[in-house]
Design a protein around this motif. Structure first.
Motif, short mmCIF file in Angstrom:
data_model
loop_
_atom_site.label_atom_id
_atom_site.label_comp_id
_atom_site.label_asym_id
_atom_site.label_seq_id
_atom_site.Cartn_x
_atom_site.Cartn_y
_atom_site.Cartn_z
N ALA A 11 3.44 16.82 -9.89
CA ALA A 11 3.91 17.81 -10.36
C ALA A 11 4.76 18.45 -9.49
CB ALA A 11 3.02 18.81 -11.03
N ARG A 12 4.01 18.50 -8.21
CA ARG A 12 4.90 19.12 -7.07
C ARG A 12 6.06 18.47 -6.88
NH1 ARG A 12 -0.23 20.48 -3.37
NH2 ARG A 12 -0.40 22.57 -3.87
N GLU A 14 7.97 16.35 -8.82
CA GLU A 14 8.75 16.65 -10.20
C GLU A 14 9.68 17.84 -9.70
OE1 GLU A 14 6.53 16.45 -13.52
OE2 GLU A 14 6.44 14.34 -13.58
N ALA A 15 8.90 19.13 -9.26
CA ALA A 15 9.61 20.24 -9.16
C ALA A 15 10.42 20.06 -8.10
CB ALA A 15 8.33 21.34 -8.91
N VAL A 36 9.20 24.61 -4.90
CA VAL A 36 8.62 24.12 -5.74
C VAL A 36 8.31 25.23 -6.84
CG1 VAL A 36 6.54 23.43 -6.56
CG2 VAL A 36 7.50 22.21 -4.80
N ILE A 40 9.81 25.62 -10.71
CA ILE A 40 9.22 25.75 -11.92
C ILE A 40 9.61 26.77 -12.62
CG2 ILE A 40 6.74 26.18 -12.61
CD1 ILE A 40 6.07 24.46 -10.13
N THR A 46 6.26 23.05 -15.37
CA THR A 46 6.16 22.01 -14.92
C THR A 46 6.88 20.74 -16.02
OG1 THR A 46 3.92 21.44 -15.49
CG2 THR A 46 4.25 22.27 -13.31
N ARG A 47 6.52 21.07 -16.98
CA ARG A 47 7.25 20.15 -18.25
C ARG A 47 8.75 20.32 -18.07
NH1 ARG A 47 3.06 20.37 -23.37
NH2 ARG A 47 1.23 19.88 -22.19
N CYS A 49 10.70 20.78 -15.57
CA CYS A 49 10.93 19.77 -14.45
C CYS A 49 10.86 18.44 -14.69
CB CYS A 49 9.80 20.33 -13.06
SG CYS A 49 10.05 21.78 -12.41
#
Length: 82
Positions: A11-12, A14-15, A36, A40, A46-47, A49
């Motif tokens: 997640a990080r 992707e951000a 990050v 976000i 996060t979605r 991103c």
């Protein structure tokens, strides 16, 4: 070859991928955290991103792989898993 990426690292990354930082930047942990959090917020979570990541892979596959590799490297360096 590395093992599976844990969900928080993914997640990080992707951000960070969806941030406005240039690929190739070397970040400190505070800089990575700010980037990050901004990404976000900018993408609605996060979605959002993850959507930016998916669109980039579809539109620009030749540069997206290198950017994701950079994002993962930066996150893994700034937030090492024990």
């Amino acid at each position: 070859m590395t093992g599976p990426t844990d969900p928080l690292t993914a997640a990080r990354a992707e951000a960070l991928f969806s941030s406005d930082l240039p690929t190739g930047s070397t970040l400190t942990r505070p800089e990575a955290g700010v980037a990050v959090r901004r990404a976000i917020r900018a993408h609605g979570g996060t979605r959002g991103c993850a959507v930016v990541l998916a669109v980039a892979y579809g539109d620009y596959p030749e540069t997206s792989v290198a950017r994701m590799r950079w994002a993962l490297d930066q996150i893994r360096t700034c937030y090492p898993r024990l």
